[in-house]
Design a protein around this motif. Structure first.
Motif, short mmCIF file in Angstrom:
data_model
loop_
_atom_site.label_atom_id
_atom_site.label_comp_id
_atom_site.label_asym_id
_atom_site.label_seq_id
_atom_site.Cartn_x
_atom_site.Cartn_y
_atom_site.Cartn_z
N ASP A 181 0.81 -1.23 0.00
CA ASP A 181 0.00 0.00 0.00
C ASP A 181 0.85 1.28 0.00
OD1 ASP A 181 -2.36 -1.39 -0.02
OD2 ASP A 181 -2.70 -1.25 2.14
N VAL A 182 2.12 1.14 0.34
CA VAL A 182 2.98 2.32 0.49
C VAL A 182 3.50 2.78 -0.86
CG1 VAL A 182 5.08 3.20 1.57
CG2 VAL A 182 3.66 1.55 2.79
N ARG A 183 3.48 4.09 -1.07
CA ARG A 183 4.10 4.63 -2.29
C ARG A 183 5.59 4.34 -2.29
NH1 ARG A 183 0.86 10.22 -1.76
NH2 ARG A 183 0.95 9.48 0.38
N GLY A 184 6.10 3.98 -3.46
CA GLY A 184 7.52 3.69 -3.55
C GLY A 184 7.86 3.09 -4.90
N PHE A 185 9.11 2.69 -5.04
CA PHE A 185 9.63 2.28 -6.35
C PHE A 185 10.40 0.97 -6.23
CE2 PHE A 185 9.61 6.89 -5.73
CZ PHE A 185 8.71 7.28 -6.71
N LEU A 186 9.82 0.00 -5.50
CA LEU A 186 10.48 -1.27 -5.27
C LEU A 186 9.56 -2.40 -5.74
CD1 LEU A 186 13.10 -2.47 -3.91
CD2 LEU A 186 11.66 -2.83 -1.87
N PRO A 187 9.82 -2.97 -6.92
CA PRO A 187 9.00 -4.08 -7.41
C PRO A 187 9.05 -5.28 -6.47
CG PRO A 187 10.40 -3.20 -9.16
CD PRO A 187 10.88 -2.59 -7.86
N ASP A 188 8.05 -6.14 -6.56
CA ASP A 188 7.94 -7.27 -5.64
C ASP A 188 9.17 -8.18 -5.69
OD1 ASP A 188 5.48 -6.40 -4.80
OD2 ASP A 188 4.33 -7.81 -6.02
N ASP A 189 9.69 -8.46 -6.89
CA ASP A 189 10.83 -9.38 -6.96
C ASP A 189 12.07 -8.77 -6.33
OD1 ASP A 189 11.09 -7.50 -9.02
OD2 ASP A 189 11.97 -8.94 -10.44
N GLU A 190 12.23 -7.45 -6.45
CA GLU A 190 13.36 -6.80 -5.82
C GLU A 190 13.18 -6.73 -4.31
OE1 GLU A 190 14.51 -4.03 -9.69
OE2 GLU A 190 14.04 -3.06 -7.78
N ALA A 191 11.94 -6.55 -3.86
CA ALA A 191 11.67 -6.56 -2.42
C ALA A 191 11.99 -7.92 -1.83
CB ALA A 191 10.20 -6.20 -2.16
N ASP A 192 11.62 -8.98 -2.54
CA ASP A 192 11.94 -10.33 -2.06
C ASP A 192 13.45 -10.54 -1.98
OD1 ASP A 192 9.21 -10.82 -2.02
OD2 ASP A 192 9.20 -11.93 -3.91
N ALA A 193 14.17 -10.04 -3.00
CA ALA A 193 15.62 -10.18 -3.00
C ALA A 193 16.27 -9.38 -1.89
CB ALA A 193 16.18 -9.76 -4.36
N LEU A 194 15.70 -8.21 -1.58
CA LEU A 194 16.22 -7.38 -0.50
C LEU A 194 16.04 -8.09 0.85
CD1 LEU A 194 17.37 -4.64 0.42
CD2 LEU A 194 15.02 -3.78 0.49
N ARG A 195 14.88 -8.68 1.07
CA ARG A 195 14.65 -9.43 2.30
C ARG A 195 15.60 -10.62 2.40
NH1 ARG A 195 9.55 -9.53 0.76
NH2 ARG A 195 9.53 -11.81 0.80
N GLU A 196 15.82 -11.29 1.28
CA GLU A 196 16.73 -12.44 1.29
C GLU A 196 18.14 -12.01 1.66
OE1 GLU A 196 18.44 -15.89 -1.77
OE2 GLU A 196 16.69 -14.68 -2.33
N ALA A 197 18.59 -10.89 1.09
CA ALA A 197 19.93 -10.39 1.41
C ALA A 197 20.03 -10.04 2.90
CB ALA A 197 20.26 -9.18 0.55
N ALA A 198 18.98 -9.42 3.43
CA ALA A 198 18.99 -9.07 4.85
C ALA A 198 19.01 -10.33 5.71
CB ALA A 198 17.78 -8.21 5.18
#
Length: 203
Positions: A11-28
């Motif tokens: 729901d939040v405005r932003g510029f992070l596609p779902d696949d990149e969000a998943d990859a960011l969580r994985e890296a974290a």
């Protein structure tokens, strides 16, 4: 990621596609240690902070998200990503209230530390190593290089430097993040992940 929390992020405005969000969580998840700290440069309205903050809670770590909340160059009036709903009563961009609302809705206010300042200013007095640094701030060479200069040095051995909006082809996007990505490789970081425009590098 729980569906209710993903719903908040979506729901939040932003510029992070779902696949990149998943990859960011994985890296974290791979790099954050119990008691460790991640730094996010560029909070905007908090989309990526929800993803990183969720992993920080799971790992017993913390996220520090840094932004002056006046918008980057491309978000100013007359530019491509300007959003009039984010303009404050003084006529300037003001995204801090939206970040605070996002963190409250996500239940992450006790995990995410909000720093309202310019990234290089905070880096100048920062004093501890970091498990992960996510660079997603200003996209001019001046700002991207300053973020790299300020924060790459704090990534611990084995920690991750994650850079967003890396586009090797100028036709796809601005080149400042790509240039700091290339600089990181030259400085000895090794690329360990690539999803869309998101690059994960390990020291």
């Amino acid at each position: 990621m729980p569906s209710d929390l993903r719903g908040v992020a979506d729901d939040v405005r932003g510029f992070l596609p779902d696949d990149e969000a998943d990859a960011l969580r994985e890296a974290a998840g791979e790099h954050l240690r119990p008691g460790g700290v991640a730094v996010e440069i560029g909070s905007y309205c908090g989309k990526s902070a929800v993803h990183l903050g969720h992993v920080a809670r799971l790992r017993g770590a913390r996220l520090v998200t840094i932004d002056h909340h006046r918008g980057s160059e491309e978000q100013q009036s007359g530019w491509e990503y300007h959003d009039t709903s984010l303009v404050g009563t003084d006529g300037r961009m003001e995204t801090l209230p939206f970040l605070r609302e996002t963190l409250a809705r996500a239940g992450l206010e006790d995990v995410v530390d909000v720093v309202v300042a310019r990234s290089p200013d905070v880096a100048s007095w920062w004093g501890r190593e970091l498990d992960l640094v996510f660079v997603d701030g200003g996209h001019t060479d001046e700002h991207a290089q300053a973020d790299y200069d300020g924060w790459a040095r704090w990534v611990r051995p084995g920690g991750a430097l994650v850079i967003h909006d890396v586009f090797p082809d100028p036709a796809d996007g601005g080149q400042a993040p790509y240039r700091i990505y290339r600089r990181a490789l030259e400085d000895g970081f090794a690329e360990v992940g690539h999803t869309g425009s998101l690059r994960v590098l390990r020291r």
